[in-house]
Design a protein around this motif. Structure first.
Motif, mmCIF file in Angstrom:
data_model
loop_
_atom_site.group_PDB
_atom_site.id
_atom_site.type_symbol
_atom_site.label_atom_id
_atom_site.label_comp_id
_atom_site.label_asym_id
_atom_site.label_seq_id
_atom_site.Cartn_x
_atom_site.Cartn_y
_atom_site.Cartn_z
ATOM 1 N N ASN A 40 20.541 80.397 62.416
ATOM 2 C CA ASN A 40 21.647 79.726 61.744
ATOM 3 C C ASN A 40 21.240 79.290 60.342
ATOM 4 O O ASN A 40 20.090 78.890 60.130
ATOM 5 C CB ASN A 40 22.099 78.497 62.532
ATOM 6 N N ALA A 41 22.188 79.374 59.412
ATOM 7 C CA ALA A 41 21.915 78.977 58.029
ATOM 8 C C ALA A 41 23.161 78.330 57.434
ATOM 9 O O ALA A 41 24.287 78.731 57.737
ATOM 10 C CB ALA A 41 21.514 80.193 57.196
ATOM 11 N N THR A 42 22.935 77.337 56.595
ATOM 12 C CA THR A 42 23.992 76.715 55.816
ATOM 13 C C THR A 42 23.587 76.827 54.357
ATOM 14 O O THR A 42 22.489 76.401 53.981
ATOM 15 C CB THR A 42 24.169 75.227 56.208
ATOM 16 N N VAL A 43 24.437 77.459 53.550
ATOM 17 C CA VAL A 43 24.118 77.687 52.140
ATOM 18 C C VAL A 43 25.306 77.316 51.267
ATOM 19 O O VAL A 43 26.438 77.214 51.747
ATOM 20 C CB VAL A 43 23.725 79.164 51.877
ATOM 21 N N LEU A 44 25.034 77.136 49.980
ATOM 22 C CA LEU A 44 26.091 76.858 49.022
ATOM 23 C C LEU A 44 26.752 78.164 48.590
ATOM 24 O O LEU A 44 26.085 79.195 48.445
ATOM 25 C CB LEU A 44 25.528 76.152 47.787
ATOM 26 N N SER A 45 28.041 78.113 48.367
ATOM 27 C CA SER A 45 28.781 79.261 47.857
ATOM 28 C C SER A 45 28.132 79.726 46.553
ATOM 29 O O SER A 45 27.761 78.919 45.709
ATOM 30 C CB SER A 45 30.237 78.856 47.614
ATOM 31 N N ARG A 118 24.838 81.694 63.017
ATOM 32 C CA ARG A 118 26.014 81.189 62.306
ATOM 33 C C ARG A 118 25.672 80.981 60.835
ATOM 34 O O ARG A 118 24.702 80.313 60.507
ATOM 35 C CB ARG A 118 26.456 79.867 62.925
ATOM 36 N N LEU A 119 26.447 81.594 59.958
ATOM 37 C CA LEU A 119 26.336 81.336 58.523
ATOM 38 C C LEU A 119 27.474 80.414 58.126
ATOM 39 O O LEU A 119 28.644 80.740 58.340
ATOM 40 C CB LEU A 119 26.403 82.626 57.705
ATOM 41 N N ARG A 120 27.122 79.264 57.573
ATOM 42 C CA ARG A 120 28.104 78.319 57.042
ATOM 43 C C ARG A 120 27.962 78.311 55.526
ATOM 44 O O ARG A 120 26.869 78.111 55.009
ATOM 45 C CB ARG A 120 27.878 76.920 57.586
ATOM 46 N N VAL A 121 29.065 78.531 54.857
ATOM 47 C CA VAL A 121 29.073 78.517 53.393
ATOM 48 C C VAL A 121 29.834 77.274 52.960
ATOM 49 O O VAL A 121 30.992 77.088 53.327
ATOM 50 C CB VAL A 121 29.729 79.791 52.828
#
Length: 131
Positions: A40-45, A118-121
């Motif tokens: 899973n990763a959360t990144v900035l647009s 899960r990729l959260r942008v």
């Protein structure tokens, strides 16, 4: 020159990992086995993300990727690359890239699937300011 303990441990781990990868392929009759999948990763647009996919098999398996259950080449993302290692690199991600990703390793003897990541942008990547 004195021997560095951490270097010896690193060498032993590296040799064990190489042995372990080949042992898995032999034990499994050459069928693909995923040894490491995406997380899973959360990144900035506007930023980039790298999803890992390490597979073993004999012959060496080909790796493909899916997003939300659809092959990536049909998902319409122009800024992605499947690297020679099998990893997936997404550049300049946006809200449309948010979703579930997984890799698939295939050879003539079978296939193996990774868990979904899960990729959260979020937000917006403004860039690096220089003075």
């Amino acid at each position: 020159m004195p021997c560095k303990k951490w270097l010896i441990v690193l060498c032993v781990l590296t040799v064990w990992q190489i042995f372990d990868v080949h042992a898995v392929a032999d034990i499994n009759g050459g069928k693909p086995v995923l040894l490491e999948g995406p997380r899973n990763a959360t990144v900035l647009s506007g930023s980039s993300v790298l999803f890992r996919c390490l597979a073993s098999g004999d012959p060496e398996p080909a790796v493909s990727w899916q997003k939300n259950g659809r092959s990536l080449h049909h998902a319409g993302h122009a800024n992605y690359r499947v690297l020679e290692s099998g990893d997936l690199k997404l550049d300049n991600v946006g809200p449309a890239d948010d979703g579930l990703y997984h890799c698939i390793a295939r050879n003539e003897k079978g296939m193996d699937y990774s868990q979904h990541a899960r990729l959260r942008v979020e937000g917006e990547f403004i860039g690096v300011l220089s003075s």
